[in-house]
Design a protein around this motif. Structure first.
Motif, PDB file in Angstrom:
ATOM      1  N   ARG A  60       3.682   0.540  13.755  1.00 20.43           N
ATOM      2  CA  ARG A  60       5.021   0.699  13.193  1.00 20.43           C
ATOM      3  C   ARG A  60       6.064   0.146  14.155  1.00 20.43           C
ATOM      4  NH1 ARG A  60       7.327   6.513  11.647  1.00 20.43           N
ATOM      5  NH2 ARG A  60       7.841   6.502  13.840  1.00 20.43           N
TER       6      ARG A  60
ATOM      7  N   TYR B 282       6.074  -2.309   8.990  1.00 19.92           N
ATOM      8  CA  TYR B 282       4.763  -2.718   9.462  1.00 19.92           C
ATOM      9  C   TYR B 282       4.619  -4.218   9.240  1.00 19.92           C
ATOM     10  CZ  TYR B 282       4.020   2.244   9.221  1.00 19.92           C
ATOM     11  OH  TYR B 282       4.155   3.589   9.409  1.00 19.92           O
TER      12      TYR B 282
ATOM     13  N   GLN C 100      -5.938  -5.263   2.973  1.00 17.01           N
ATOM     14  CA  GLN C 100      -7.301  -5.128   2.464  1.00 17.01           C
ATOM     15  C   GLN C 100      -7.513  -6.027   1.251  1.00 17.01           C
ATOM     16  OE1 GLN C 100      -8.664  -1.116   1.839  1.00 17.01           O
ATOM     17  NE2 GLN C 100     -10.354  -1.789   0.544  1.00 17.01           N
TER      18      GLN C 100
ATOM     19  N   ASP D 251       6.469   0.306   3.848  1.00 14.27           N
ATOM     20  CA  ASP D 251       5.551   1.360   3.428  1.00 14.27           C
ATOM     21  C   ASP D 251       4.161   1.116   4.028  1.00 14.27           C
ATOM     22  OD1 ASP D 251       3.398   2.143   1.092  1.00 14.27           O
ATOM     23  OD2 ASP D 251       5.019   3.614   1.283  1.00 14.27           O
ATOM     24  N   GLU D 252       3.662   2.070   4.808  1.00 13.93           N
ATOM     25  CA  GLU D 252       2.375   1.916   5.480  1.00 13.93           C
ATOM     26  C   GLU D 252       1.223   1.732   4.490  1.00 13.93           C
ATOM     27  OE1 GLU D 252      -0.192   4.084   9.023  1.00 13.93           O
ATOM     28  OE2 GLU D 252       1.254   5.276   7.889  1.00 13.93           O
ATOM     29  N   ALA D 253       1.214   2.514   3.429  1.00 13.83           N
ATOM     30  CA  ALA D 253       0.147   2.400   2.435  1.00 13.83           C
ATOM     31  C   ALA D 253       0.166   1.017   1.785  1.00 13.83           C
ATOM     32  CB  ALA D 253       0.277   3.495   1.379  1.00 13.83           C
ATOM     33  N   LYS D 254       1.346   0.477   1.522  1.00 16.07           N
ATOM     34  CA  LYS D 254       1.461  -0.858   0.922  1.00 16.07           C
ATOM     35  C   LYS D 254       0.956  -1.920   1.897  1.00 16.07           C
ATOM     36  CE  LYS D 254       2.808  -3.163  -2.680  1.00 16.07           C
ATOM     37  NZ  LYS D 254       1.961  -3.125  -3.882  1.00 16.07           N
TER      38      LYS D 254
ATOM     39  N   TYR E 140      -1.411  -1.521   4.138  1.00 16.48           N
ATOM     40  CA  TYR E 140      -2.873  -1.449   4.088  1.00 16.48           C
ATOM     41  C   TYR E 140      -3.409  -2.073   2.805  1.00 16.48           C
ATOM     42  CZ  TYR E 140      -2.782   1.888   8.013  1.00 16.48           C
ATOM     43  OH  TYR E 140      -2.607   2.497   9.223  1.00 16.48           O
ATOM     44  N   GLU E 141      -2.754  -1.797   1.697  1.00 17.36           N
ATOM     45  CA  GLU E 141      -3.187  -2.328   0.400  1.00 17.36           C
ATOM     46  C   GLU E 141      -3.158  -3.855   0.389  1.00 17.36           C
ATOM     47  OE1 GLU E 141      -1.004  -2.685  -3.839  1.00 17.36           O
ATOM     48  OE2 GLU E 141      -1.075  -0.652  -3.015  1.00 17.36           O
TER      49      GLU E 141
END
Length: 104
Positions: free
Chosen positions: A35, A52, A19, A10-13, A15-16
């Motif tokens: 990806r 990712y 960060q 999961d791309e959002a995960k 990044y989370e």
């Protein structure tokens, strides 16, 4: 200094996690790489899916804490976790990484 790596689908995960590790000062930097396709075995079946890689720049001293932190937030039961020595790191970059991973 070491580079620690994990992968997520999961791309959002990705990044989370990247960060959050930097904000927690467990990593001086984190890169979410483009990806890619992941191949692996799951329940006796060969699977492939988009994913990712997250690469963390951290110190040897902070690597275990980073691992525990990432595993506590990772969506997989058994996350990939690979730690590679960063041979040949410049003194200036190492000093920066130590400064950025020192708890405030």
């Amino acid at each position: 200094m070491v580079i620690a790596q994990t992968t997520v689908t999961d791309e959002a995960k990705a990044y989370e996690i990247a960060q959050g590790a930097v904000e927690a000062r467990l990593a001086a930097a984190a890169d979410v790489e483009a990806r890619m396709t992941l191949f692996h075995w799951s329940k006796d079946a060969l699977r492939h899916e988009r994913g990712y890689r997250v690469s963390f720049t951290t110190t040897t001293e902070r690597a275990a804490n980073l691992e525990a932190w990432v595993h506590g937030r990772h969506p997989y039961d058994v996350p990939q976790w690979i730690v590679l020595p960063a041979a040949g790191t410049s003194d200036a970059y190492l000093a920066w990484a130590v400064q950025e991973t020192t708890p405030r």
